[in-house]
Design a protein around this motif. Structure first.
Motif: not given
Length: 848
Positions: A580-585, A607-611, A656-662, A665-672
């Motif tokens: 659970y904690p190790g997944c982004d989604v 744990n900070g994952s999105l569903n 493909e069109h929402q999760l991946v681009p979001t 997309e990084r600012e200073g290496g962080i996906p803000v």
């Protein structure tokens, strides 16, 4: 040579280390970071080898190491401090103690499985994990609750995957002493033994193991006792093993034997007898018949009075939205058990009728455990808002003539135990940013408290742990030496999607494989790849589920994708705490509305994952557009294949069109932008997706009313129960002749205006009932095209206005405060202070 018997030899603890025994045998260690860290520090390698179980650690570590630790003043001080914290936790006042009376004195919570920790494998999936979290939150909140279940000698099963991708099961035998359980004993030291009289002169015996879950005792009945014949010792051999009579034996032991175990526990410990009994799913439904037997044999109550008393104090929770998920037995089989000496004083025929499907659409030759639970539980609920609605439709035939939205089944949405499921690194970050590790109280959107760099750093750290665990498990599962590619599986820098759960067909494990070429392109994109981590077990008898696992495993072993999609065998609590904690989604793809709740996504969210989920279960009510993505449901599809194709295509499009681009997309290496969603999710769901919230809801909405009803009926020698049972008999006998003879309304026109008032006069035949026995209701609201009341309704009780032509007149008025198509109806329903719902009895007379 194979050992005839195995057991654990525990070392002798010096006085300085004596508290370790109490710390090890109270399962609070499983959600106390400080306590588990204490045990881990004794021997980190051994701690991992014993599955992070303190009792197994103490039984394995060796006397020399213990003697060394006893001379370490720093370690001894830590032991003393942890013991003091445990004592304060066990004895201090908590949320429940601050509630105003009336409140329950003691709740007995029955469940066929309990998922407390991976090292206590007495669970198969969500039902057991939910039950374990319920006990933990009850403990944290100070709720006086006792868990009741069975001790399965081989648990559920251990899963391995063959070279052909097929699931294989093994059943290692568990040593209860080595797990940290203790046997319930009489004051003279002899083991408590529960007995059930079975047909053909047989007796089923069970001993009782006790697990301390913080402040909550968990009683587990075990048929492995010398008193039993060889076949009856196998009654508790494994969870959901066997079928037919074997399963019936398990449920008789859980329900009837469970009540008897609770009675023994209260007698020995001096704890008050329970005034509320909670049946977590239908498996334990026989507990209500056992309690009726007690009232009849001990207190001389009639069947009707005993039934009223039991119903008043029983909470029944249904967890399944599909009939196939309910245990059903042949009528003749159950009749054999209920007609013997199993339940003293019980009329077997009448008891049998409480579980029969004798309603339109049912099978009268079948005994249904959910029907029994609903007949014996006056307080019933589903486990999400959507599941409550599904349950009202599913069981509506038990209340014929009642609109499905009025069927007396409410809902309490499940939650998860945050201290168990939130990763230690995230807890530490919470403590640094907010001063403590609480989940529900913090605003993670505050960048001043938790900067983006720190939050993202912890997220990456948790992914690194998952990657390492995946590589370790795949290497260990290899039939020969691990292939070189297993060391390159997964990448902590890649968008990671998790999917793990039981594998019945409706959960659609392989929906992601619907278009394998498109999935392959997503996984292997050279610039913005995706990776998927999967786990799950299929029931040993479910070849359809095993086939789905095989299909997924075979796909994942293709050299083109094997570093980007992995199936991790033997999914359990231990793996889940890393997954659970190790997944982004977190992905969930059930067939709507067949997911009752589905709490894995809650654990991931905390744990900070999105569903990324079909709008089903809890996600249907809490998805808000910022805490993840909803996969559109193809409700208008012509068939299952068309639906699956459409929903799989929508899934790929979202990735493909929402999760991946979001994500990339990084600012200073962080996906803000991604972290914006993470912060919102942790804040919003952190406040409501917890089992603390859930247990508080149970206490205030179900346990407290059930306790109040139980005490009202049992007072003065069950005078209230006798009066209520007499009312029920009188009303049921008279109801076929109760009718609304006429309804007159004044000042009503087709051109009524908002603010007008209408007066309504109903003439009702009561056939010997009094006006106090009924409520004559004026129900009004907006109507749809066919004249049916739709949406919110206003209900007004009309007043008794005297007699007229041997009938009773009821009158009242209604202000028209809304515009548009409008209508009203008049109906008669029973009225009594002890009815939870006006339509609880399924008795309604509607004006026509």
């Amino acid at each position: 040579m194979k050992a005839l018997r195995t057991f654990t030899v525990r070392p002798v603890l010096s006085p300085a280390l004596a508290p370790l025994d109490r710390l090890a045998t109270n399962w609070r260690w499983s959600w106390s970071r400080a306590t588990s860290s204490l045990f881990a520090s004794m021997d980190h390698d051994l701690w991992a080898r014993v599955d992070e179980n303190p009792s197994r650690l103490l039984g394995t570590i060796g006397q020399a190491r213990l003697d060394e630790l006893a001379s370490d003043e720093g370690f001894v001080a830590r032991v003393r401090a942890e013991d003091e914290r445990l004592e304060a936790y066990l004895t201090g006042e908590r949320w429940f103690q601050g509630l105003a009376d009336p409140k329950p004195a003691h709740i007995a919570y029955f469940s066929p499985e309990f998922g407390v920790d991976g090292s206590l494998p007495q669970y198969s999936g969500g039902l057991g994990i939910l039950a374990g979290d319920h006990l933990k939150s009850a403990s944290d909140l100070g709720v006086p609750l006792t868990g009741v279940g069975l001790f399965y000698r081989a648990g559920y099963f251990r899963q391995s995957i063959g070279d052909d991708g097929w699931q294989h099961e093994s059943y290692p035998v568990l040593d209860p002493y080595g797990l940290g359980l203790r046997q319930l004993q009489e004051p003279d030291g002899s083991p408590v033994e529960i007995s059930l009289e079975l047909p053909a002169g047989r007796t089923l015996f069970a001993r009782v193991w006790v697990a301390d879950i913080g402040r909550v005792p968990l009683l587990l009945l075990d048929a492995e006792t010398p008193s039993n014949s060889e076949d009856l010792r196998r009654v508790t051999d494994r969870l959901y093993g066997g079928g037919g009579e074997h399963r019936l034996h398990q449920e008789l032991l859980l329900g009837i034997g469970g009540v008897r175990a609770v009675r023994a526990w209260c007698r020995i410990t001096g704890r008050p007898e329970p005034d509320v009994f909670h049946t977590n799913e239908g498996h334990a439904g026989f507990q209500g018949l056992e309690r009726m037997s007690e009232f009849i044999a001990r207190d001389g109550l009639s069947f009707e009075v005993a039934l009223a008393q039991v119903r008043a104090s029983t909470v029944f929770t249904t967890h399944t939205p599909v009939p196939a998920g309910i245990d059903r037995f042949p009528r003749t089989l159950v009749a054999d058990y209920l007609s013997g000496g199993l339940l003293a004083g019980i009329d077997g025929t009448r008891a049998l009728a409480l579980g029969l499907e004798d309603y339109d659409g049912g099978d009268p030759h079948v005994f249904n455990m959910a029907v029994l639970g609903l007949h014996l539980g006056q307080h019933a609920n589903g486990v999400s808002l959507l599941h409550g609605a599904v349950s009202r439709g599913m069981f509506g035939a038990l209340w014929p003539g009642i609109d499905s939205d009025e069927v007396p089944i409410t809902s309490i949405t499940n939650g998860v135990h945050a201290p168990t499921w939130v990763h230690p690194s995230l807890k530490a970050l919470s403590e640094r940013g907010f001063g403590d590790a609480l989940t529900a109280d913090h605003d993670w959107r505050d960048r001043a408290a938790v900067p983006d760099g720190e939050l993202w750093g912890v997220r990456v750290e948790m992914k690194q742990e998952l990657v390492a665990e995946a590589r370790r498990r795949l290497g260990a599962a290899a039939s020969s030496s691990p292939a070189a590619w297993t060391a390159k599986v997964l990448d902590p820098e890649v968008l990671t999607i998790g999917f793990a759960r039981r594998v019945p067909t409706y959960k659609r494990l392989t929906l992601m494989l619907r278009d394998p070429e498109r999935l392959t392109r997503l996984l292997t994109d050279p610039d913005r790849p995706v990776q998927i981590v999967i786990g799950g077990k299929s029931h040993p008898a479910d070849d359809s589920g095993k086939t789905l696992i095989q299909q997924l495993v075979r796909f994942s072993r293709d050299p083109k994708v094997r570093e980007r999609i992995v199936f991790l065998p033997d999914y359990d609590i231990t793996l889940a705490k890393k997954l659970y904690p190790g997944c982004d989604v977190w992905l969930n793809t059930p067939v709507r509305p067949l997911e009752a709740s589905g709490t894995s996504g809650m654990k991931a969210a905390l744990n900070g994952s999105l569903n990324l989920s079909i709008l089903d279960g809890w996600w249907d009510e809490w998805y808000d557009g910022r805490n993840g993505w909803a996969i559109p449901t193809a409700d208008t599809a012509a068939n299952d294949d068309e639906r699956d194709d459409a929903e799989a295509s929508a899934l790929y499009d979202l990735i493909e069109h929402q999760l991946v681009p979001t994500f990339y997309e990084r600012e200073g290496g962080i996906p803000v932008g991604w972290l914006e969603r993470v912060r919102h999710t942790m804040t919003d769901l952190g406040r409501k997706a917890t089992s603390d919230r859930m247990v508080r809801d149970y206490v205030t909405r179900l346990y407290a009313p059930a306790s109040a009803n139980e005490h009202a009926l049992s007072a003065d020698g069950f005078a209230g129960a006798r009066e209520f049972a007499a009312f029920l008999t009188r009303v049921r006998d008279a109801w076929p002749r109760v009718s609304v003879r006429a309804v007159d309304a004044t000042a009503v026109s087709a051109q009524a205006r908002a603010g007008d008032r209408i007066s309504v006069r109903a003439i009702v035949d009561l056939d010997g009932l009094t006006p106090d026995d009924v409520s004559v209701q004026l129900i009004s609201g907006a109507i749809d095209a066919d004249g049916t009341l739709a949406g919110e309704r206003t209900t007004i009780a009309l007043s008794d206005a005297g007699e007229e032509d041997s009938a009773t007149v009821f009158e009242g008025s209604l202000a028209l405060d809304a515009t548009g198509p409008f209508g009203y109806a008049v109906r008669v329903v029973p009225r009594h202070d002890r009815l939870v719902s006006a339509v609880e009895l399924g008795l309604v007379a509607v004006a026509t």
